[in-house]
Write an enzyme that holds these catalytic residues in place. Sequence first.
Site, short mmCIF file in Angstrom:
data_model
loop_
_atom_site.label_atom_id
_atom_site.label_comp_id
_atom_site.label_asym_id
_atom_site.label_seq_id
_atom_site.Cartn_x
_atom_site.Cartn_y
_atom_site.Cartn_z
N GLY A 45 6.26 31.39 1.19
CA GLY A 45 6.42 32.34 0.39
C GLY A 45 5.28 33.28 1.39
N ASN A 47 6.79 36.23 2.51
CA ASN A 47 7.30 37.53 3.00
C ASN A 47 6.47 38.89 1.43
OD1 ASN A 47 8.91 35.35 1.12
ND2 ASN A 47 9.78 37.15 0.96
N GLY A 49 3.62 39.86 -1.60
CA GLY A 49 2.79 39.86 -2.14
C GLY A 49 1.01 38.92 -1.49
N ILE A 50 0.94 38.36 -2.08
CA ILE A 50 0.06 37.61 -1.61
C ILE A 50 0.21 36.84 -0.30
CG2 ILE A 50 -1.82 36.63 -1.80
CD1 ILE A 50 -1.24 36.54 -4.70
N GLY A 51 1.03 35.95 -0.27
CA GLY A 51 1.13 35.52 1.02
C GLY A 51 1.65 36.15 1.92
N SER A 176 -4.05 29.24 -10.18
CA SER A 176 -4.32 30.41 -11.10
C SER A 176 -5.09 30.18 -11.82
CB SER A 176 -2.99 30.96 -11.49
OG SER A 176 -3.24 32.28 -12.45
N TYR A 201 5.45 28.23 -16.68
CA TYR A 201 4.23 28.77 -15.64
C TYR A 201 2.13 28.10 -15.73
CZ TYR A 201 2.03 31.43 -12.12
OH TYR A 201 1.20 32.31 -11.12
N1 LIG Z 1 0.20 37.92 -8.87
C1 LIG Z 1 -0.71 37.44 -9.60
O1 LIG Z 1 -1.23 38.28 -10.69
C2 LIG Z 1 -0.68 35.44 -9.36
C3 LIG Z 1 -2.22 35.68 -10.16
C4 LIG Z 1 -2.41 33.89 -10.12
C5 LIG Z 1 -1.63 33.37 -9.23
N2 LIG Z 1 -0.63 33.83 -8.22
C6 LIG Z 1 -0.06 32.79 -7.50
O2 LIG Z 1 -0.07 33.47 -6.16
C7 LIG Z 1 0.85 33.02 -5.50
C8 LIG Z 1 1.74 33.99 -4.57
O3 LIG Z 1 2.57 34.91 -5.95
P1 LIG Z 1 2.58 36.38 -5.98
O4 LIG Z 1 1.74 36.93 -6.81
O5 LIG Z 1 1.89 37.03 -4.04
O6 LIG Z 1 3.83 36.69 -6.73
P2 LIG Z 1 5.49 37.42 -4.92
O7 LIG Z 1 5.41 38.65 -4.58
O8 LIG Z 1 6.64 36.80 -5.60
O9 LIG Z 1 5.78 35.53 -4.20
C9 LIG Z 1 5.91 34.39 -4.16
C10 LIG Z 1 6.72 33.86 -2.74
O10 LIG Z 1 6.62 32.66 -2.98
C11 LIG Z 1 8.12 33.11 -2.45
N3 LIG Z 1 8.94 31.36 -3.33
C12 LIG Z 1 9.53 31.75 -4.35
N4 LIG Z 1 9.96 30.82 -4.97
C13 LIG Z 1 10.24 30.14 -3.69
C14 LIG Z 1 11.48 28.99 -3.05
N5 LIG Z 1 11.98 28.51 -3.82
N6 LIG Z 1 10.97 28.14 -1.71
C15 LIG Z 1 10.26 29.30 -1.40
N7 LIG Z 1 8.99 30.23 -1.16
C16 LIG Z 1 10.07 31.29 -2.65
C17 LIG Z 1 8.77 34.33 -2.53
O11 LIG Z 1 9.96 34.51 -2.23
P3 LIG Z 1 10.93 35.20 -2.24
O12 LIG Z 1 10.71 37.16 -2.11
O13 LIG Z 1 12.06 35.13 -1.90
O14 LIG Z 1 11.35 35.39 -4.35
C18 LIG Z 1 8.05 34.56 -2.19
O15 LIG Z 1 7.38 35.33 -1.01
C19 LIG Z 1 2.11 31.95 -6.19
O16 LIG Z 1 2.16 30.75 -6.44
C20 LIG Z 1 1.52 32.71 -8.17
O17 LIG Z 1 1.27 31.54 -8.60
C21 LIG Z 1 -0.30 35.20 -8.66
#
Ligand SMILES: NC(=O)c1ccc[n+]([C@@H]2O[C@H](COP(=O)([O-])OP(=O)(O)OC[C@H]3O[C@@H](n4cnc5c(N)ncnc54)[C@H](OP(=O)(O)O)[C@@H]3O)[C@@H](O)[C@H]2O)c1
Length: 319
Positions: A45, A47, A49-51, A176, A201
């Site tokens: 992931g 591309n 947010g956090i990744g 999380s 989730y």
């Molecule tokens: N944001 C928060 O407040 C928060 C809090 C606690 C934990 N987290 C965790 O942090 C991690 C990153 O999330 P984020 O907040 O940065 O959200 P995000 O911006 O939505 O990033 C999520 C990433 O995962 C990818 N992804 C989703 N489904 C996938 C699949 N089937 N195969 C491959 N890649 C996939 C997305 O790709 P696409 O762009 O193609 O969808 C995107 O690159 C997650 O595990 C989330 O549970 C986030």
Amino acid sequence: MIHPIAYCILPTILLLVAVRKYRESKWGKCKNKVKLDGKIALVTGANSGIGFEIAKELAARNAQVILACRSLKKAQSSADKIKKLLFNNPTLVPMELDLASLKSVKLFSEMVKEKFSEIHILINNAGVAYPKSQRLQTADGFEMHFGTNHLGHFYLTNLLESLVANGKGRVVVVASSLHEKGKLDIKAIQSLEFEDRENLYANSKLANVYFAQEFAKRSKDKGIKVYAICPGWVYTSLFRYSFKWYHLIMVAPVAFFFMRSAKQGSQTAIYCATEPSLENETGFLYRDCKKYNSKAIFYDKLATELWDESQNMVNAIMK
Ligand SMILES: NC(=O)c1ccc[n+]([C@@H]2O[C@H](COP(=O)([O-])OP(=O)(O)OC[C@H]3O[C@@H](n4cnc5c(N)ncnc54)[C@H](OP(=O)(O)O)[C@@H]3O)[C@@H](O)[C@H]2O)c1
Ligand SMILES: *[C@@H]1O[C@H](CO)[C@@H](O)[C@H](O)[C@H]1NC(C)=O
């Protein structure tokens, strides 16, 4: 003449900003400057947010970074963006990985194994969050959150375990603190029977933490270190499927004090991936760049059960 109200507005704004700054100081920052020359990192992931922020920082520290994204196009554009932002001309390897398809995970791992013989840092970051009312399934028929957030990474990590062992590598599992609200009911997962409005989730994030604990145990002798992390509440696209414009008005005041930027949200993962003082720790949970005491109660038996059942699920599909 300055209107008297101005005398109130300015101090109020300053106070709000001061509170925000104070909160930010509590979120923890990865302070080490450890360089990663010659190291290979893989971020799922990468591309968004956090990744994206994790991948960028590891690349800035001179690691070669595999950007594992749902499509090659997204991976490629992420690589282009990172290259533009950095001045050290990093080596980025864009690749396609769909965690919601075990076949894709397998294909991806085989391609990684062709190109690399070791991995030093594996970041299991990708994740999805759908509205509670939605009941979606992966390509293989697993509940979407469990399938993507847990099972896809479970299979990926197992397939790449030998490469991580060769690199005496670290695995960071982005969970999380919502795992504290999660339930792990293996029967419900198998039968896809979930209570109404159950937080699937949160359940998948609990599975992430259990996975990290169990994998830490199983891989200790191989020199692999495992860290589960909570990034905090981070401003990303994660909740795009449930977000409505009017939420903005409701959450804005709270968000101002509690919501981190993606860069701030990436700190604990970067810390766990690089911090020398964590070298001998494995299987714990971290938040704000320090150990985090979960309110959840963990059962060793459930960790083993989840592991075995995940293995069965993979075997059933990848006969
Ligand atoms: N944001 C928060 O407040 C928060 C809090 C606690 C934990 N987290 C965790 O942090 C991690 C990153 O999330 P984020 O907040 O940065 O959200 P995000 O911006 O939505 O990033 C999520 C990433 O995962 C990818 N992804 C989703 N489904 C996938 C699949 N089937 N195969 C491959 N890649 C996939 C997305 O790709 P696409 O762009 O193609 O969808 C995107 O690159 C997650 O595990 C989330 O549970 C986030
Ligand atoms: C980790 O353990 C090894 C071997 O016991 C020891 O030499 C080293 O100093 C330890 N490192 C840290 C950071 O505690």
